[in-house]
Design a protein around this motif. Structure first.
Motif, PDB file in Angstrom:
ATOM      1  N   ASP A  20       0.942  -1.100   0.029  1.00  0.00           N
ATOM      2  CA  ASP A  20      -0.020  -0.182  -0.155  1.00  0.00           C
ATOM      3  C   ASP A  20       0.991   1.248  -0.078  1.00  0.00           C
ATOM      4  N   THR A  21       0.395   2.372  -0.429  1.00  0.00           N
ATOM      5  CA  THR A  21       1.094   3.550  -0.363  1.00  0.00           C
ATOM      6  C   THR A  21       0.172   4.580   0.341  1.00  0.00           C
ATOM      7  N   ILE A  22       0.849   5.643   0.755  1.00  0.00           N
ATOM      8  CA  ILE A  22       0.171   6.676   1.820  1.00  0.00           C
ATOM      9  C   ILE A  22       0.419   8.050   0.891  1.00  0.00           C
ATOM     10  N   GLU A  23      -0.336   8.830   0.297  1.00  0.00           N
ATOM     11  CA  GLU A  23      -0.099  10.114  -0.189  1.00  0.00           C
ATOM     12  C   GLU A  23       0.526  11.080   0.763  1.00  0.00           C
ATOM     13  N   ASP A  24       1.588  11.745   0.662  1.00  0.00           N
ATOM     14  CA  ASP A  24       2.310  12.545   1.404  1.00  0.00           C
ATOM     15  C   ASP A  24       2.423  14.063   0.839  1.00  0.00           C
ATOM     16  N   THR A  25       1.632  14.227  -0.273  1.00  0.00           N
ATOM     17  CA  THR A  25       1.711  15.536  -1.115  1.00  0.00           C
ATOM     18  C   THR A  25       1.134  16.680  -0.329  1.00  0.00           C
ATOM     19  N   GLN A  29       4.280   7.649   0.190  1.00  0.00           N
ATOM     20  CA  GLN A  29       5.401   6.696   1.160  1.00  0.00           C
ATOM     21  C   GLN A  29       4.876   5.246   1.244  1.00  0.00           C
ATOM     22  N   ALA A  30       5.697   4.477   1.217  1.00  0.00           N
ATOM     23  CA  ALA A  30       5.445   3.134   1.548  1.00  0.00           C
ATOM     24  C   ALA A  30       4.732   2.721   2.671  1.00  0.00           C
ATOM     25  N   SER A  31       3.835   1.894   2.966  1.00  0.00           N
ATOM     26  CA  SER A  31       2.849   1.395   4.014  1.00  0.00           C
ATOM     27  C   SER A  31       2.939   0.168   4.059  1.00  0.00           C
ATOM     28  N   LEU A  32       1.753  -0.410   4.408  1.00  0.00           N
ATOM     29  CA  LEU A  32       1.852  -2.019   4.622  1.00  0.00           C
ATOM     30  C   LEU A  32       1.593  -2.969   3.328  1.00  0.00           C
ATOM     31  N   THR A  33       2.440  -3.920   3.522  1.00  0.00           N
ATOM     32  CA  THR A  33       2.798  -4.912   2.559  1.00  0.00           C
ATOM     33  C   THR A  33       1.518  -6.332   2.753  1.00  0.00           C
ATOM     34  N   THR A  34       1.074  -6.857   1.604  1.00  0.00           N
ATOM     35  CA  THR A  34       0.294  -8.030   1.460  1.00  0.00           C
ATOM     36  C   THR A  34       0.675  -8.964   0.365  1.00  0.00           C
ATOM     37  N   GLY A  35       0.175 -10.138   0.652  1.00  0.00           N
ATOM     38  CA  GLY A  35       0.414 -10.898  -0.632  1.00  0.00           C
ATOM     39  C   GLY A  35      -0.502 -12.097  -0.584  1.00  0.00           C
ATOM     40  N   THR A  36      -0.304 -12.907  -1.730  1.00  0.00           N
ATOM     41  CA  THR A  36      -1.031 -14.199  -1.861  1.00  0.00           C
ATOM     42  C   THR A  36      -0.487 -15.110  -2.579  1.00  0.00           C
ATOM     43  N   LEU A  37      -0.296 -16.269  -2.319  1.00  0.00           N
ATOM     44  CA  LEU A  37       0.070 -17.578  -3.001  1.00  0.00           C
ATOM     45  C   LEU A  37      -1.181 -18.385  -3.638  1.00  0.00           C
TER      46      LEU A  37
END
Length: 133
Positions: free
Chosen positions: A36-41, A51-59
């Protein structure tokens, strides 16, 4: 950059707390990782920034169904599992990815003119780690 045949890959799985073993009859897999990303404009910026935020994934794993394969049989919906994905095989020095998650989908399909097939999806919980065999 070297290329690798997909037929070299190995997917290992086990219920949480078990020892990962190779799943039989694997036809394909997809390990997806996103962030995920968070806008910091702010005012005065000429372009949006993030800015980079939380990651997730699937298999996701596609197989020919084998009711004698103990690894396929533990892939029940809601089961906690650990996994290891070896894109280029399990030999010494090969990179692989490991993590854990929850089985969110277990699908078995068949057609009169085809093979019985299975499809499994795991929602990854926590980080995926890259390691070397």
């Amino acid at each position: 950059m070297a290329t690798t045949k997909g037929s070299s890959g190995v997917v290992k799985l086990a219920v949480t707390g078990g020892s990962a073993a190779a799943m039989g009859e694997v036809r394909s897999y997809t390990l997806t990782q996103t962030a995920d990303t968070i806008e910091d404009t702010t005012m005065g910026d000429s372009a949006r920034t993030y800015q980079a935020s939380l990651t997730t994934g699937t298999l996701s794993v596609e197989v020919y169904w084998d009711d004698a394969d103990a690894v396929q049989l533990v892939m029940d919906a809601a089961a906690g599992v650990i996994f290891e994905v070896y894109p280029t095989g399990t030999g010494t020095g090969e990179k692989y990815y490991t993590g854990s998650g929850t089985v969110t989908s277990n699908e078995i399909t068949a057609a009169f003119d085809g093979m019985v097939e299975g499809s499994f999806e795991v929602q990854i919980s926590g980080a995926v780690t890259e390691a070397t065999a």
